[in-house]
Design a protein around this motif. Structure first.
Motif, PDB file in Angstrom:
ATOM      1  N   VAL A  12       0.840  -1.194   0.000  1.00 51.61           N
ATOM      2  CA  VAL A  12       0.000   0.000   0.000  1.00 51.61           C
ATOM      3  C   VAL A  12       0.879   1.250   0.000  1.00 51.61           C
ATOM      4  O   VAL A  12       1.740   1.411   0.854  1.00 51.61           O
ATOM      5  CB  VAL A  12      -0.951   0.031   1.215  1.00 51.61           C
ATOM      6  CG1 VAL A  12      -1.828   1.269   1.182  1.00 51.61           C
ATOM      7  CG2 VAL A  12      -1.804  -1.236   1.254  1.00 51.61           C
ATOM      8  N   ASN A  13       0.615   2.115  -0.971  1.00 50.61           N
ATOM      9  CA  ASN A  13       1.282   3.410  -1.051  1.00 50.61           C
ATOM     10  C   ASN A  13       0.300   4.447  -0.510  1.00 50.61           C
ATOM     11  O   ASN A  13      -0.748   4.673  -1.098  1.00 50.61           O
ATOM     12  CB  ASN A  13       1.660   3.720  -2.497  1.00 50.61           C
ATOM     13  CG  ASN A  13       2.355   5.055  -2.643  1.00 50.61           C
ATOM     14  OD1 ASN A  13       2.263   5.927  -1.783  1.00 50.61           O
ATOM     15  ND2 ASN A  13       3.065   5.225  -3.746  1.00 50.61           N
ATOM     16  N   ILE A  14       0.650   5.080   0.603  1.00 52.81           N
ATOM     17  CA  ILE A  14      -0.239   6.079   1.212  1.00 52.81           C
ATOM     18  C   ILE A  14       0.341   7.476   1.091  1.00 52.81           C
ATOM     19  O   ILE A  14       0.112   8.337   1.936  1.00 52.81           O
ATOM     20  CB  ILE A  14      -0.566   5.735   2.677  1.00 52.81           C
ATOM     21  CG1 ILE A  14       0.703   5.559   3.497  1.00 52.81           C
ATOM     22  CG2 ILE A  14      -1.454   4.519   2.763  1.00 52.81           C
ATOM     23  CD1 ILE A  14       0.454   5.414   4.977  1.00 52.81           C
ATOM     24  N   GLN A  15       1.082   7.712   0.007  1.00 53.51           N
ATOM     25  CA  GLN A  15       1.635   9.042  -0.237  1.00 53.51           C
ATOM     26  C   GLN A  15       0.520  10.079  -0.245  1.00 53.51           C
ATOM     27  O   GLN A  15       0.676  11.166   0.308  1.00 53.51           O
ATOM     28  CB  GLN A  15       2.392   9.055  -1.558  1.00 53.51           C
ATOM     29  CG  GLN A  15       3.126  10.339  -1.816  1.00 53.51           C
ATOM     30  CD  GLN A  15       3.987  10.241  -3.061  1.00 53.51           C
ATOM     31  OE1 GLN A  15       3.926   9.292  -3.813  1.00 53.51           O
ATOM     32  NE2 GLN A  15       4.812  11.253  -3.272  1.00 53.51           N
ATOM     33  N   ASP A  16      -0.614   9.738  -0.869  1.00 52.02           N
ATOM     34  CA  ASP A  16      -1.804  10.578  -0.803  1.00 52.02           C
ATOM     35  C   ASP A  16      -2.798   9.841   0.088  1.00 52.02           C
ATOM     36  O   ASP A  16      -3.439   8.884  -0.347  1.00 52.02           O
ATOM     37  CB  ASP A  16      -2.395  10.791  -2.198  1.00 52.02           C
ATOM     38  CG  ASP A  16      -3.656  11.655  -2.167  1.00 52.02           C
ATOM     39  OD1 ASP A  16      -4.150  11.990  -1.063  1.00 52.02           O
ATOM     40  OD2 ASP A  16      -4.149  11.988  -3.258  1.00 52.02           O
ATOM     41  N   PRO A  17      -2.946  10.231   1.363  1.00 48.80           N
ATOM     42  CA  PRO A  17      -3.804   9.487   2.286  1.00 48.80           C
ATOM     43  C   PRO A  17      -5.278   9.441   1.873  1.00 48.80           C
ATOM     44  O   PRO A  17      -6.020   8.591   2.328  1.00 48.80           O
ATOM     45  CB  PRO A  17      -3.629  10.203   3.619  1.00 48.80           C
ATOM     46  CG  PRO A  17      -2.923  11.465   3.334  1.00 48.80           C
ATOM     47  CD  PRO A  17      -2.304  11.371   1.984  1.00 48.80           C
ATOM     48  N   HIS A  18      -5.697  10.343   0.992  1.00 51.98           N
ATOM     49  CA  HIS A  18      -7.082  10.333   0.524  1.00 51.98           C
ATOM     50  C   HIS A  18      -7.289   9.375  -0.642  1.00 51.98           C
ATOM     51  O   HIS A  18      -8.422   9.047  -0.984  1.00 51.98           O
ATOM     52  CB  HIS A  18      -7.527  11.745   0.123  1.00 51.98           C
ATOM     53  CG  HIS A  18      -7.473  12.710   1.272  1.00 51.98           C
ATOM     54  ND1 HIS A  18      -8.367  12.649   2.325  1.00 51.98           N
ATOM     55  CD2 HIS A  18      -6.612  13.716   1.545  1.00 51.98           C
ATOM     56  CE1 HIS A  18      -8.062  13.594   3.194  1.00 51.98           C
ATOM     57  NE2 HIS A  18      -7.005  14.256   2.753  1.00 51.98           N
ATOM     58  N   ARG A  19      -6.192   8.953  -1.277  1.00 54.33           N
ATOM     59  CA  ARG A  19      -6.271   8.034  -2.410  1.00 54.33           C
ATOM     60  C   ARG A  19      -5.133   7.014  -2.324  1.00 54.33           C
ATOM     61  O   ARG A  19      -4.226   7.022  -3.153  1.00 54.33           O
ATOM     62  CB  ARG A  19      -6.200   8.793  -3.711  1.00 54.33           C
ATOM     63  CG  ARG A  19      -7.396   9.718  -3.919  1.00 54.33           C
ATOM     64  CD  ARG A  19      -7.371  10.259  -5.302  1.00 54.33           C
ATOM     65  NE  ARG A  19      -7.567   9.150  -6.229  1.00 54.33           N
ATOM     66  CZ  ARG A  19      -8.521   9.107  -7.125  1.00 54.33           C
ATOM     67  NH1 ARG A  19      -9.349  10.102  -7.231  1.00 54.33           N
ATOM     68  NH2 ARG A  19      -8.630   8.094  -7.931  1.00 54.33           N
ATOM     69  N   PRO A  20      -5.168   6.142  -1.324  1.00 57.79           N
ATOM     70  CA  PRO A  20      -4.104   5.136  -1.222  1.00 57.79           C
ATOM     71  C   PRO A  20      -4.159   4.184  -2.420  1.00 57.79           C
ATOM     72  O   PRO A  20      -5.222   3.923  -2.975  1.00 57.79           O
ATOM     73  CB  PRO A  20      -4.413   4.407   0.082  1.00 57.79           C
ATOM     74  CG  PRO A  20      -5.845   4.676   0.337  1.00 57.79           C
ATOM     75  CD  PRO A  20      -6.175   5.985  -0.294  1.00 57.79           C
ATOM     76  N   VAL A  21      -3.009   3.690  -2.803  1.00 50.81           N
ATOM     77  CA  VAL A  21      -2.902   2.750  -3.915  1.00 50.81           C
ATOM     78  C   VAL A  21      -2.451   1.411  -3.352  1.00 50.81           C
ATOM     79  O   VAL A  21      -1.434   1.330  -2.661  1.00 50.81           O
ATOM     80  CB  VAL A  21      -1.892   3.258  -4.970  1.00 50.81           C
ATOM     81  CG1 VAL A  21      -1.709   2.228  -6.079  1.00 50.81           C
ATOM     82  CG2 VAL A  21      -2.336   4.590  -5.533  1.00 50.81           C
ATOM     83  N   CYS A  22      -3.215   0.366  -3.643  1.00 49.79           N
ATOM     84  CA  CYS A  22      -2.886  -0.974  -3.165  1.00 49.79           C
ATOM     85  C   CYS A  22      -2.530  -1.852  -4.357  1.00 49.79           C
ATOM     86  O   CYS A  22      -3.248  -1.881  -5.353  1.00 49.79           O
ATOM     87  CB  CYS A  22      -4.081  -1.565  -2.411  1.00 49.79           C
ATOM     88  SG  CYS A  22      -3.750  -3.206  -1.744  1.00 49.79           S
ATOM     89  N   LYS A  23      -1.417  -2.556  -4.245  1.00 51.10           N
ATOM     90  CA  LYS A  23      -0.983  -3.485  -5.293  1.00 51.10           C
ATOM     91  C   LYS A  23      -0.693  -4.834  -4.653  1.00 51.10           C
ATOM     92  O   LYS A  23      -0.305  -4.920  -3.499  1.00 51.10           O
ATOM     93  CB  LYS A  23       0.254  -2.959  -6.008  1.00 51.10           C
ATOM     94  CG  LYS A  23      -0.033  -1.667  -6.749  1.00 51.10           C
ATOM     95  CD  LYS A  23       1.142  -1.230  -7.564  1.00 51.10           C
ATOM     96  CE  LYS A  23       0.769   0.061  -8.290  1.00 51.10           C
ATOM     97  NZ  LYS A  23       1.794   0.485  -9.208  1.00 51.10           N
TER      98      LYS A  23
END
Length: 115
Positions: A12-23
């Motif tokens: 999980v990339n939470i660089q933008d906490p409003h739009r986390p990206v999960c791979k």
């Protein structure tokens, strides 16, 4: 099909906490085909395994096994707990196959929808 969906394999990339990206990582057990023959015993982490993978009734599995694992992952994210943590492996297998063991939610663990 992925075959090994669990929280340990989610990045999980939470660089933008409003739009986390999960791979999804660790693609070693993933399959491209819609139906796959499974042999050679248990190849996944037990608590996340669908009944079809634990049952000796059928060697053919479909994408539904990932749906089951996704449900277990959602439970894990909701509760912050690992499923069946203090249960012996044989009891986990028997409970899942016989449809009598599923992770439980305690009162107060279900979000009420307000943020």
């Amino acid at each position: 099909m992925y075959f090994d969906l669990k929280c340990e394999n989610l990045l999980v990339n939470i660089q933008d906490p409003h739009r986390p990206v999960c791979k999804i990582g660790d693609l070693s057990l993933s399959k491209v085909k819609q139906q796959t023959l499974v042999s050679g015993g248990v190849r996944r982490t037990l608590p996340w395994m669908a009944p079809e993978l634990l049952s000796e009734k059928s060697n053919m599995v479909i994408e539904k096994i990932d749906v089951y694992s996704f449900g277990i992952v959602m439970w894990e994210l909701l509760t912050g707990n690992e499923p069946y943590l203090n249960i012996h492996c044989a009891s986990i297998i028997g409970g899942i196959v016989n449809n009598i063991l599923r992770p439980k939610l305690q009162h107060g663990e279900i979000p009420n929808g307000s943020h």
